[in-house]
Design a protein around this motif. Structure first.
Motif, PDB file in Angstrom:
ATOM      1  N   LEU A 177     -13.564  90.297  12.950  1.00 58.12           N
ATOM      2  CA  LEU A 177     -12.967  90.202  12.666  1.00 58.12           C
ATOM      3  C   LEU A 177     -11.447  89.616  13.133  1.00 58.12           C
ATOM      4  CD1 LEU A 177     -13.270  91.485   8.505  1.00 58.12           C
ATOM      5  CD2 LEU A 177     -14.772  89.438   9.823  1.00 58.12           C
ATOM      6  N   ALA A 178     -11.434  90.357  14.590  1.00 57.72           N
ATOM      7  CA  ALA A 178      -9.847  90.109  15.249  1.00 57.72           C
ATOM      8  C   ALA A 178      -9.161  91.350  15.152  1.00 57.72           C
ATOM      9  CB  ALA A 178     -10.126  88.786  15.135  1.00 57.72           C
ATOM     10  N   ASN A 179      -9.775  92.291  14.152  1.00 59.73           N
ATOM     11  CA  ASN A 179      -8.796  93.464  13.657  1.00 59.73           C
ATOM     12  C   ASN A 179      -8.976  93.834  15.542  1.00 59.73           C
ATOM     13  OD1 ASN A 179      -8.573  93.120  11.377  1.00 59.73           O
ATOM     14  ND2 ASN A 179     -10.510  93.837  11.241  1.00 59.73           N
ATOM     15  N   THR A 180      -7.934  94.497  15.769  1.00 52.69           N
ATOM     16  CA  THR A 180      -7.440  95.313  17.022  1.00 52.69           C
ATOM     17  C   THR A 180      -7.436  96.542  17.154  1.00 52.69           C
ATOM     18  OG1 THR A 180      -5.405  94.734  17.474  1.00 52.69           O
ATOM     19  CG2 THR A 180      -7.105  93.320  18.772  1.00 52.69           C
ATOM     20  N   ASN A 181      -7.661  97.566  17.751  1.00 49.87           N
ATOM     21  CA  ASN A 181      -6.950  99.420  18.130  1.00 49.87           C
ATOM     22  C   ASN A 181      -7.230  99.602  19.264  1.00 49.87           C
ATOM     23  OD1 ASN A 181      -6.186 101.435  16.745  1.00 49.87           O
ATOM     24  ND2 ASN A 181      -7.853 102.173  16.022  1.00 49.87           N
ATOM     25  N   VAL A 182      -6.118 100.272  19.701  1.00 49.56           N
ATOM     26  CA  VAL A 182      -6.286 100.662  20.736  1.00 49.56           C
ATOM     27  C   VAL A 182      -5.947 102.463  20.805  1.00 49.56           C
ATOM     28  CG1 VAL A 182      -5.495  98.484  21.986  1.00 49.56           C
ATOM     29  CG2 VAL A 182      -3.193 100.496  20.954  1.00 49.56           C
ATOM     30  N   THR A 183      -6.334 103.483  22.045  1.00 48.89           N
ATOM     31  CA  THR A 183      -6.170 104.476  21.748  1.00 48.89           C
ATOM     32  C   THR A 183      -4.388 104.864  22.222  1.00 48.89           C
ATOM     33  OG1 THR A 183      -7.018 106.226  22.696  1.00 48.89           O
ATOM     34  CG2 THR A 183      -6.253 104.447  24.758  1.00 48.89           C
ATOM     35  N   SER A 184      -3.907 106.173  21.985  1.00 42.54           N
ATOM     36  CA  SER A 184      -3.319 106.244  21.779  1.00 42.54           C
ATOM     37  C   SER A 184      -2.237 106.497  22.771  1.00 42.54           C
ATOM     38  CB  SER A 184      -2.457 107.410  21.269  1.00 42.54           C
ATOM     39  OG  SER A 184      -3.038 108.887  21.625  1.00 42.54           O
ATOM     40  N   SER A 185      -2.884 106.994  23.967  1.00 42.79           N
ATOM     41  CA  SER A 185      -2.094 106.555  25.233  1.00 42.79           C
ATOM     42  C   SER A 185      -1.326 105.765  26.050  1.00 42.79           C
ATOM     43  CB  SER A 185      -2.805 107.559  26.383  1.00 42.79           C
ATOM     44  OG  SER A 185      -3.876 106.820  25.939  1.00 42.79           O
ATOM     45  N   VAL A 186      -2.675 104.127  24.924  1.00 47.44           N
ATOM     46  CA  VAL A 186      -1.630 103.128  26.155  1.00 47.44           C
ATOM     47  C   VAL A 186      -1.399 101.622  24.777  1.00 47.44           C
ATOM     48  CG1 VAL A 186      -3.960 103.420  27.472  1.00 47.44           C
ATOM     49  CG2 VAL A 186      -4.051 102.082  25.080  1.00 47.44           C
ATOM     50  N   LYS A 187      -0.872 103.031  23.420  1.00 48.67           N
ATOM     51  CA  LYS A 187      -0.880 101.873  22.489  1.00 48.67           C
ATOM     52  C   LYS A 187       0.541 100.913  22.761  1.00 48.67           C
ATOM     53  CE  LYS A 187      -1.771 102.396  18.308  1.00 48.67           C
ATOM     54  NZ  LYS A 187      -2.007 103.194  17.520  1.00 48.67           N
ATOM     55  N   GLY A 188       1.013 100.116  22.554  1.00 47.21           N
ATOM     56  CA  GLY A 188       2.096  98.990  23.318  1.00 47.21           C
ATOM     57  C   GLY A 188       2.335  98.526  24.715  1.00 47.21           C
ATOM     58  N   ARG A 189       1.189  99.333  25.017  1.00 45.17           N
ATOM     59  CA  ARG A 189       0.719  98.965  26.844  1.00 45.17           C
ATOM     60  C   ARG A 189       0.049  98.021  27.101  1.00 45.17           C
ATOM     61  NH1 ARG A 189      -0.035 102.120  31.023  1.00 45.17           N
ATOM     62  NH2 ARG A 189      -0.651 103.810  29.031  1.00 45.17           N
ATOM     63  N   PHE A 190      -1.025  97.786  26.451  1.00 46.79           N
ATOM     64  CA  PHE A 190      -1.982  97.337  26.681  1.00 46.79           C
ATOM     65  C   PHE A 190      -2.705  96.939  25.217  1.00 46.79           C
ATOM     66  CE2 PHE A 190      -4.290 100.792  29.923  1.00 46.79           C
ATOM     67  CZ  PHE A 190      -3.869 100.482  30.461  1.00 46.79           C
ATOM     68  N   GLY A 202     -15.292  96.224  23.471  1.00 47.84           N
ATOM     69  CA  GLY A 202     -14.573  96.797  24.059  1.00 47.84           C
ATOM     70  C   GLY A 202     -14.266  97.419  25.252  1.00 47.84           C
ATOM     71  N   TRP A 203     -13.363  98.260  25.346  1.00 44.88           N
ATOM     72  CA  TRP A 203     -13.060  98.528  26.820  1.00 44.88           C
ATOM     73  C   TRP A 203     -13.041 100.019  26.896  1.00 44.88           C
ATOM     74  CZ3 TRP A 203     -13.062  95.591  31.032  1.00 44.88           C
ATOM     75  CH2 TRP A 203     -12.436  93.784  30.562  1.00 44.88           C
ATOM     76  N   ARG A 258     -16.186 108.840  30.129  1.00 43.84           N
ATOM     77  CA  ARG A 258     -15.536 107.616  29.830  1.00 43.84           C
ATOM     78  C   ARG A 258     -15.057 107.269  29.282  1.00 43.84           C
ATOM     79  NH1 ARG A 258     -19.679 102.973  30.722  1.00 43.84           N
ATOM     80  NH2 ARG A 258     -19.714 104.044  32.687  1.00 43.84           N
ATOM     81  N   GLU A 259     -13.457 107.262  28.847  1.00 45.16           N
ATOM     82  CA  GLU A 259     -13.168 107.800  27.646  1.00 45.16           C
ATOM     83  C   GLU A 259     -13.045 105.854  27.259  1.00 45.16           C
ATOM     84  OE1 GLU A 259      -9.004 108.709  27.438  1.00 45.16           O
ATOM     85  OE2 GLU A 259      -8.764 107.410  29.248  1.00 45.16           O
ATOM     86  N   TRP A 260     -12.925 105.614  25.547  1.00 47.80           N
ATOM     87  CA  TRP A 260     -12.237 104.318  24.789  1.00 47.80           C
ATOM     88  C   TRP A 260     -10.875 104.376  25.162  1.00 47.80           C
ATOM     89  CZ3 TRP A 260      -9.187 104.339  20.213  1.00 47.80           C
ATOM     90  CH2 TRP A 260      -9.005 103.137  19.961  1.00 47.80           C
ATOM     91  N   VAL A 261     -10.331 103.337  25.136  1.00 55.87           N
ATOM     92  CA  VAL A 261      -9.528 102.405  25.435  1.00 55.87           C
ATOM     93  C   VAL A 261      -8.855 101.578  24.207  1.00 55.87           C
ATOM     94  CG1 VAL A 261      -7.476 101.136  26.671  1.00 55.87           C
ATOM     95  CG2 VAL A 261      -9.743 102.511  27.559  1.00 55.87           C
ATOM     96  N   ALA A 262      -9.560 100.196  24.007  1.00 55.76           N
ATOM     97  CA  ALA A 262      -9.547  99.380  22.835  1.00 55.76           C
ATOM     98  C   ALA A 262     -10.868  98.843  22.143  1.00 55.76           C
ATOM     99  CB  ALA A 262      -8.709  98.114  23.279  1.00 55.76           C
ATOM    100  N   THR A 263     -10.721  97.948  21.049  1.00 54.67           N
ATOM    101  CA  THR A 263     -11.872  97.491  20.515  1.00 54.67           C
ATOM    102  C   THR A 263     -10.804  96.000  19.751  1.00 54.67           C
ATOM    103  OG1 THR A 263     -12.999  99.005  19.991  1.00 54.67           O
ATOM    104  CG2 THR A 263     -13.128  97.752  18.530  1.00 54.67           C
TER     105      THR A 263
END
Length: 117
Positions: free
Chosen positions: A54-67, A35-36, A45-50
């Motif tokens: 299995l290579a599934n990805t997820n990002v926090t809503s504030s960066v969705k579509g950008r990161f 994760g980042w 400290r806040e979570w950004v992405a994981t």
């Protein structure tokens, strides 16, 4: 030596892009869930992405579509591609290997990202 080393941070204007890298060494395999996170001055400290094992990805809503989080198993490296950066993205970005039942978690030393308006 077991460690995570981030790189790629820097100063960029709003709207610009950066790609952060997290190189793992020692017994750490980035095929694990990775994760980042980020920490802005005076904030927790806040979570950004994981990216999962299995290579599934997820990002926090504030960066969705950008990161975008990704990894290169051959290089044992995880990436965070950051586009359309905003001043509120300014923070120290940390790479994290999540703990498992048999392995501890690890943190990198962090890399500074500064976005000017």
């Amino acid at each position: 030596q077991v460690q995570l080393v981030e790189s790629g941070g820097g100063l960029v204007q709003a709207g610009g892009s950066l790609r952060l890298s997290c190189a793992a060494s020692g017994s750490i395999l980035t095929t694990n869930a990775m994760g980042w996170y980020r920490q802005a001055p005076g904030k927790q400290r806040e979570w950004v992405a994981t990216i999962s094992s299995l290579a599934n990805t997820n990002v926090t809503s504030s960066v969705k579509g950008r990161f975008t989080i990704s990894r290169d198993n051959a290089k044992n490296t995880v990436y965070l591609q950051m586009n359309s950066l905003k001043p509120e993205d300014t923070a120290v970005y940390y790479c994290h290997k999540y703990p498992t039942r048999t392995e501890p978690g690890y943190w990198g030393q962090g890399t500074q990202v500064t976005v000017s308006s």
